[in-house]
Write a protein that holds these residues in place. Structure first.
Motif, PDB file in Angstrom:
ATOM      1  N   PRO A 221     -13.435  15.198 -13.623  1.00 19.96           N
ATOM      2  CA  PRO A 221     -12.907  15.638 -12.322  1.00 19.96           C
ATOM      3  C   PRO A 221     -11.620  14.935 -11.917  1.00 19.96           C
ATOM      4  O   PRO A 221     -10.700  15.572 -11.392  1.00 19.96           O
ATOM      5  N   ALA A 222     -11.535  13.626 -12.143  1.00 20.92           N
ATOM      6  CA  ALA A 222     -10.320  12.893 -11.764  1.00 20.92           C
ATOM      7  C   ALA A 222      -9.133  13.331 -12.614  1.00 20.92           C
ATOM      8  O   ALA A 222      -8.039  13.589 -12.098  1.00 20.92           O
ATOM      9  N   GLY A 223      -9.329  13.429 -13.913  1.00 19.30           N
ATOM     10  CA  GLY A 223      -8.234  13.823 -14.798  1.00 19.30           C
ATOM     11  C   GLY A 223      -7.774  15.248 -14.557  1.00 19.30           C
ATOM     12  O   GLY A 223      -6.566  15.534 -14.550  1.00 19.30           O
ATOM     13  N   ALA A 224      -8.723  16.158 -14.352  1.00 15.90           N
ATOM     14  CA  ALA A 224      -8.359  17.555 -14.101  1.00 15.90           C
ATOM     15  C   ALA A 224      -7.587  17.687 -12.794  1.00 15.90           C
ATOM     16  O   ALA A 224      -6.582  18.411 -12.712  1.00 15.90           O
ATOM     17  N   ASP A 471      -4.864  -0.452  -6.620  1.00  7.32           N
ATOM     18  CA  ASP A 471      -4.613  -0.634  -5.188  1.00  7.32           C
ATOM     19  C   ASP A 471      -4.900   0.677  -4.464  1.00  7.32           C
ATOM     20  O   ASP A 471      -5.442   1.624  -5.045  1.00  7.32           O
ATOM     21  N   ASP A 472      -4.529   0.762  -3.204  1.00  5.94           N
ATOM     22  CA  ASP A 472      -4.884   1.955  -2.434  1.00  5.94           C
ATOM     23  C   ASP A 472      -4.049   3.178  -2.802  1.00  5.94           C
ATOM     24  O   ASP A 472      -4.269   4.267  -2.274  1.00  5.94           O
ATOM     25  N   HIS A 473      -3.098   3.019  -3.730  1.00  7.67           N
ATOM     26  CA  HIS A 473      -2.345   4.157  -4.250  1.00  7.67           C
ATOM     27  C   HIS A 473      -2.768   4.512  -5.683  1.00  7.67           C
ATOM     28  O   HIS A 473      -2.157   5.381  -6.313  1.00  7.67           O
ATOM     29  N   GLY A 474      -3.771   3.824  -6.189  1.00  6.03           N
ATOM     30  CA  GLY A 474      -4.213   4.077  -7.554  1.00  6.03           C
ATOM     31  C   GLY A 474      -3.386   3.360  -8.603  1.00  6.03           C
ATOM     32  O   GLY A 474      -3.551   3.611  -9.805  1.00  6.03           O
ATOM     33  N   GLY A 480       3.924   1.835 -13.162  1.00  8.68           N
ATOM     34  CA  GLY A 480       4.000   3.165 -13.761  1.00  8.68           C
ATOM     35  C   GLY A 480       2.700   3.630 -14.395  1.00  8.68           C
ATOM     36  O   GLY A 480       2.626   4.753 -14.884  1.00  8.68           O
ATOM     37  N   VAL A 481       1.680   2.775 -14.385  1.00  8.52           N
ATOM     38  CA  VAL A 481       0.364   3.147 -14.909  1.00  8.52           C
ATOM     39  C   VAL A 481      -0.596   3.215 -13.727  1.00  8.52           C
ATOM     40  O   VAL A 481      -0.765   2.231 -12.994  1.00  8.52           O
ATOM     41  N   PHE A 482      -1.249   4.353 -13.563  1.00 10.19           N
ATOM     42  CA  PHE A 482      -2.181   4.579 -12.465  1.00 10.19           C
ATOM     43  C   PHE A 482      -3.562   4.881 -13.039  1.00 10.19           C
ATOM     44  O   PHE A 482      -3.712   5.145 -14.235  1.00 10.19           O
ATOM     45  N   ALA A 483      -4.576   4.835 -12.194  1.00 12.34           N
ATOM     46  CA  ALA A 483      -5.939   5.102 -12.662  1.00 12.34           C
ATOM     47  C   ALA A 483      -6.744   5.745 -11.546  1.00 12.34           C
ATOM     48  O   ALA A 483      -6.444   5.558 -10.349  1.00 12.34           O
ATOM     49  N   ALA A 484      -7.772   6.510 -11.938  1.00  8.33           N
ATOM     50  CA  ALA A 484      -8.578   7.231 -10.955  1.00  8.33           C
ATOM     51  C   ALA A 484      -9.972   7.489 -11.507  1.00  8.33           C
ATOM     52  O   ALA A 484     -10.168   7.568 -12.728  1.00  8.33           O
ATOM     53  N   GLY A 485     -10.932   7.615 -10.603  1.00  4.44           N
ATOM     54  CA  GLY A 485     -12.275   8.030 -10.997  1.00  4.44           C
ATOM     55  C   GLY A 485     -13.205   6.879 -11.312  1.00  4.44           C
ATOM     56  O   GLY A 485     -12.984   5.729 -10.908  1.00  4.44           O
ATOM     57  N   ASP A 486     -14.263   7.178 -12.074  1.00  7.39           N
ATOM     58  CA  ASP A 486     -15.346   6.232 -12.301  1.00  7.39           C
ATOM     59  C   ASP A 486     -14.956   5.009 -13.119  1.00  7.39           C
ATOM     60  O   ASP A 486     -15.702   4.036 -13.177  1.00  7.39           O
ATOM     61  N   ALA A 487     -13.808   5.048 -13.780  1.00  6.96           N
ATOM     62  CA  ALA A 487     -13.367   3.897 -14.578  1.00  6.96           C
ATOM     63  C   ALA A 487     -12.717   2.817 -13.724  1.00  6.96           C
ATOM     64  O   ALA A 487     -12.381   1.749 -14.232  1.00  6.96           O
ATOM     65  N   THR A 488     -12.554   3.074 -12.428  1.00  8.86           N
ATOM     66  CA  THR A 488     -11.801   2.163 -11.568  1.00  8.86           C
ATOM     67  C   THR A 488     -12.694   1.428 -10.574  1.00  8.86           C
ATOM     68  O   THR A 488     -13.893   1.679 -10.484  1.00  8.86           O
ATOM     69  N   THR A 489     -12.065   0.552  -9.810  1.00 11.98           N
ATOM     70  CA  THR A 489     -12.788  -0.220  -8.795  1.00 11.98           C
ATOM     71  C   THR A 489     -13.086   0.587  -7.531  1.00 11.98           C
ATOM     72  O   THR A 489     -13.689   0.053  -6.598  1.00 11.98           O
ATOM     73  N   THR A 490     -12.682   1.842  -7.476  1.00 13.10           N
ATOM     74  CA  THR A 490     -13.007   2.674  -6.316  1.00 13.10           C
ATOM     75  C   THR A 490     -14.526   2.729  -6.133  1.00 13.10           C
ATOM     76  O   THR A 490     -15.246   3.057  -7.083  1.00 13.10           O
ATOM     77  N   PRO A 491     -15.043   2.418  -4.957  1.00 15.28           N
ATOM     78  CA  PRO A 491     -16.497   2.447  -4.763  1.00 15.28           C
ATOM     79  C   PRO A 491     -17.033   3.874  -4.702  1.00 15.28           C
ATOM     80  O   PRO A 491     -16.275   4.823  -4.489  1.00 15.28           O
ATOM     81  N   VAL A 499     -12.306  13.584  -7.669  1.00 13.68           N
ATOM     82  CA  VAL A 499     -11.302  14.645  -7.510  1.00 13.68           C
ATOM     83  C   VAL A 499     -10.198  14.183  -6.561  1.00 13.68           C
ATOM     84  O   VAL A 499      -9.001  14.352  -6.839  1.00 13.68           O
ATOM     85  N   GLY A 500     -10.575  13.583  -5.435  1.00 13.29           N
ATOM     86  CA  GLY A 500      -9.577  13.087  -4.496  1.00 13.29           C
ATOM     87  C   GLY A 500      -8.728  11.981  -5.083  1.00 13.29           C
ATOM     88  O   GLY A 500      -7.503  11.947  -4.893  1.00 13.29           O
ATOM     89  N   GLU A 501      -9.379  11.062  -5.814  1.00 13.20           N
ATOM     90  CA  GLU A 501      -8.638   9.955  -6.422  1.00 13.20           C
ATOM     91  C   GLU A 501      -7.673  10.459  -7.495  1.00 13.20           C
ATOM     92  O   GLU A 501      -6.575   9.911  -7.668  1.00 13.20           O
ATOM     93  N   GLY A 502      -8.074  11.501  -8.225  1.00 12.67           N
ATOM     94  CA  GLY A 502      -7.169  12.077  -9.224  1.00 12.67           C
ATOM     95  C   GLY A 502      -5.929  12.660  -8.580  1.00 12.67           C
ATOM     96  O   GLY A 502      -4.801  12.468  -9.067  1.00 12.67           O
TER      97      GLY A 502
END
Length: 526
Positions: A221-224, A471-474, A480-491, A499-502
């Motif tokens: 979901p995050a990647g899509a 951080d709060d911007h991912g 230049g490297v961002f991250a989103a979804g279950d692999a991150t520290t986002t609770p 989906v929102g984090e992606g």
């Protein structure tokens, strides 16, 4: 047998048949054979290009072959393909009848070049949400190459064969009578096992790809979501997709994705993929990342090395690699994987009908699994290592209302026992410090998730759990490297949050790019 709405849909689908097909049944006198015949007669009545025949000569009965009228080969089902396999049945009808499978041209070309004799037997459960991907991939491959044949076997229909082969988890795949693989596999993954030279050719093709503005690793979901948002910004977008949907593909019921009242993981995954393909996104399918080379300076190219040997370059990277099931890590777990140790109650639960099983894990996943299994098996023992369950109260109340469930707290699983071929029990350490034994036929492990980030250790900042710190911007620790979804520290690891984090990570990547100095995008790293 078919509902009127389904009949109407099938009639519309059959307009796509380019050639007449025959549903050739091999029947016996059983009730299941009569049920199969009724289904096939219903289907054949919907089009003059579909004919039903009882002239089948297969040894495995009841079963049926879908073949073109001018051919003796085709796709075989030793199953009444309803439930999760109904879509596989419909696709097989269309593809045998000349409707082209939805497989990437390069992959289709590789499949067509395979030489040899490949007969696959795929053992499935009609309640398994993982099985259709394997069945549909192999059926499509058999349509593209006459050297490939496939029989899909419902384990519940052929229990003696399942017992003789000691099959306790699905999907279970045999090639020419020899075990080939288990679990979810798509056409690219199957092809990689059949064609040893496939990874090298894949790497050669990828070597010619131009650098991206945004390269996304992961297609859950995050990647899509990130891919759709990046493409909509007009950025050259690439997506490294081992399998679309990620962990969602292993989720049965989804009832908390806002605006969609109820769906299933595989269906949502297909919708995610279709949405991404509506945009100009370069999908790099069947590939896994193995190393990240962060840019040496802001604006320079990042590099992503793939297991195939190719290296991709991009001005920004979004990591959406998701997570995988956590293992117990105790003796016997690996030994008896697929032989009594399972991770998907929806897929494998039917193989334990009337038997005694255990569920390890007292969170939502574990309690939901125990509730699900209680309706199938003889008895469920749920083991929670802590002093109380962690699941939502409504789930706990439901669990404790079931008469064939025992809940053990302060019960730490220490060993899975077996007789060399299958699970016979487990040992757990109780709150009294003593070891206790349970006689069992199966153990379902449901103890949470681990982020897919081992390949990033030493490159990015990870927390103690292996999650990518953002951080709060991912943004990660590498510019230049961002991250989103279950692999991150986002609770809160939820689909709707991923989906929102992606989306946020893609917007952050766009913001990063527009603030770079003009011309600060070369040369490539690594």
């Amino acid at each position: 047998m078919l509902q009127e709405s389904i009949r109407t849909q099938l009639e519309a689908y059959f307009a796509n048949l380019a050639a007449p097909i025959v549903l050739e049944a091999s029947l016996d006198g059983s009730d299941k054979a009569r049920e199969m015949q009724a289904l096939l007669e219903d289907v054949s009545a919907l089009s003059d290009k579909v004919t039903f025949s009882e002239a089948g000569i297969a040894d495995r009965r009841p079963s049926f072959l879908i073949r073109r009228e001018d051919s003796r080969s085709g796709v075989t089902f030793a199953a009444i393909p309803m439930g999760h396999e109904f879509t596989s049945f419909v696709l097989a009808l269309l593809q045998v009848g000349g409707h082209p499978p939805k497989i990437a041209p390069a992959t289709a070309e590789q499949i067509g070049r395979l030489a040899g004799d490949f007969h696959f037997d795929v053992f499935v459960s009609l309640s398994c949400q993982n099985c259709p991907e394997v069945v549909q991939a192999l059926n499509a491959m058999s349509v593209l190459n006459p050297a490939i044949s496939v029989t899909t076997i419902d384990g519940a229909l052929f229990q003696e064969e399942v017992a003789a082969r000691n099959i306790m988890t699905v999907p279970q795949i045999y090639l020419n009578g020899v075990p080939f693989g288990s679990g979810r596999m798509d056409a690219d993954q199957i092809l990689a096992k059949l064609d040893a030279d496939a990874p090298r050719r894949a790497a050669e093709r990828l070597r010619d790809l131009a650098p991206f503005d945004v390269l996304i690793v992961g297609s859950g979901p995050a990647g899509a979501s990130a891919a759709v948002y990046a493409a909509r910004k007009g950025l050259r977008t690439g997506l490294v997709a081992d399998r679309f949907g990620g962990q969602v593909m292993d989720t049965a019921g989804i009832e908390n994705f806002i605006s969609i009242r109820e769906t299933e993981g595989p269906r949502l995954s297909a919708q995610l993929e279709a949405h991404v393909r509506d945009y100009e996104v370069e999908i790099i399918a069947g590939q896994r990342a193995k190393e990240l080379f962060p840019a040496a300076s802001p604006g320079a190219m990042h590099g992503i090395a793939l297991e195939s040997g190719a290296i991709l370059h991009s001005r920004t990277v979004i990591l959406a690699t998701g997570a995988h099931w956590r293992q117990l890590g105790v003796p016997g777990e690996e030994t008896y994987r697929t032989k009594g140790v399972a991770y998907c109650p929806h897929c494998d639960g039917p193989f334990y009908k009337g038997k005694r099983v255990a569920v390890a894990g007292g969170g939502n996943s574990g309690v939901e699994a125990a509730i699900d299994l209680a309706g199938i098996v003889g008895h469920v023992t749920l083991l929670q290592r802590g002093s109380k369950l962690k699941a939502d109260r409504v789930l706990q109340d439901k669990l404790r209302s079931l008469p064939n469930v025992t809940v053990l707290t302060e019960a730490l699983t220490t060993r899975i026992e077996g007789d060399g071929s299958k699970v016979t029990g487990l040992t757990y350490r109780g709150g009294d410090g003593q070891d206790h034994s349970l006689a069992l036929d199966g153990v379902f492990v449901q103890i949470g998730l681990l982020p897919n980030t081992d390949w990033l250790r030493g490159t990015l900042s990870l927390n103690a759990f292996g999650e990518i710190e953002i951080d709060d911007h991912g943004a990660t620790s590498a510019p230049g490297v961002f991250a989103a979804g279950d692999a991150t520290t986002t609770p809160y690891k939820q689909i709707v949050i991923a989906v929102g984090e992606g989306a946020k990570s893609a917007l952050s990547a766009f913001d990063y790019l527009i603030r770079l100095p003009t011309g600060a995008d070369l040369p490539p790293a690594a």
